[in-house]
Write a protein that holds these residues in place. Structure first.
Motif: not given
Length: 279
Positions: A109-115, A237-252
């Motif tokens: 989640i922290e990585a998602c916030r930064k992205k 989405a799988r909570a411990a997966s960086f890739g898929i969570n970051i994908t949705f974070a990037k897309q707003g």
């Protein structure tokens, strides 16, 4: 192990079985006379499941909360772009209530916030690749890719017949091809009557990773579903997966909660993050 069964239960659509060791109330019908929470718990006791997971209209959650259900996440505008769905959990086994990956989840989640704070989320389809909606003729290739990416999954997406059957009813599949080889894949589970869609089943072949193909698929899916008057997009989405969570974070998309030990993927129960977006 046999995939979990999808069936009608007291007028509701549920999935249940030992594969996920749970009951999943997939589609809530408010015509339940207040007895539904009791009936779900009775079924879970009878089958010895360790969890109940339910998507419920926010106006009816009190009858669930009074019996010990917890609201772990929400999806605003889930019902026809106006009313909220609450994602409720009831734990038959206290051990399942405890996350196995709490630190990893927070790092994601922290990585998602930064992205999300980064300005440029552009991603373009490589010239050598093509993106299109899947057809019944693609089902075997899709099943093979899913089988390679996931050791196990909560729905039988590694079965070509399952893919063909869902393709005819409520699921749109999208793929990216490199020549005649499937490189990446995703699907949208559409509820046209309620105006929402779950963006799910993302898979990328190992040799095609690092090209933002999931993000490209997600953007294309949104554009296609807007034409079908879909107002709310969400994912679990799988909570411990960086890739898929970051994908949705990037897309707003907005993070709105976490479902603990909710879904059996790759041979273990995983926490799942809920993200949503409304238009």
């Amino acid at each position: 192990m046999t995939p979990d069964t999808i069936e009608t239960f007291h007028g509701q659509t549920i999935q249940h079985g030992k594969y996920n060791n749970r009951i999943y109330l997939m589609k809530f019908n408010s015509n339940n006379n207040g007895k539904l929470p009791f009936k779900l718990i009775e079924l879970a006791e009878k089958k010895q499941y360790s969890k109940i997971f339910a998507k419920v209209h926010h106006e009816y959650i009190e009858e669930f909360l009074n019996l010990g259900f917890l609201c772990e996440a929400i999806i605003p505008c889930f019902y026809n772009g106006r009313q909220t769905a609450c994602l409720l959990s009831y734990y038959m086994d206290s051990a399942r209530r405890k996350s196995a990956t709490p630190k990893e989840n927070e790092k994601v989640i922290e990585a998602c916030r930064k992205k999300q704070q980064a300005a440029n989320h552009a991603a373009e389809l490589p010239p050598s690749m093509t993106l299109r909606r899947g057809t019944p003729e693609d089902a075997s290739a899709m099943a093979i890719l899913y089988r390679h990416v996931f050791k196990s999954y909560p729905f039988p997406i590694d079965d070509p017949e399952y893919i063909r059957r869902t393709m005819k009813t409520y699921v749109d599949y999208f793929g990216i091809w490199q020549a005649d080889k499937l490189a990446a894949l995703s699907s949208a589970e559409i509820d046209a009557g309620l105006g929402n869609a779950e963006m799910t089943d993302f898979a990328t072949s190992p040799e095609s990773r690092g090209k933002s193909l999931a993000l490209i698929l997600l953007k294309h899916m949104e554009e296609a579903l807007r034409k079908k008057n879909i107002k709310t997009f969400y994912t679990i989405a799988r909570a411990a997966s960086f890739g898929i969570n970051i994908t949705f974070a990037k897309q707003g998309y907005t993070f709105s909660g976490r479902l603990i030990q909710n879904t059996q993927i790759d041979g273990r129960f995983e926490d799942m993050n809920v993200w949503y977006k409304t238009i």
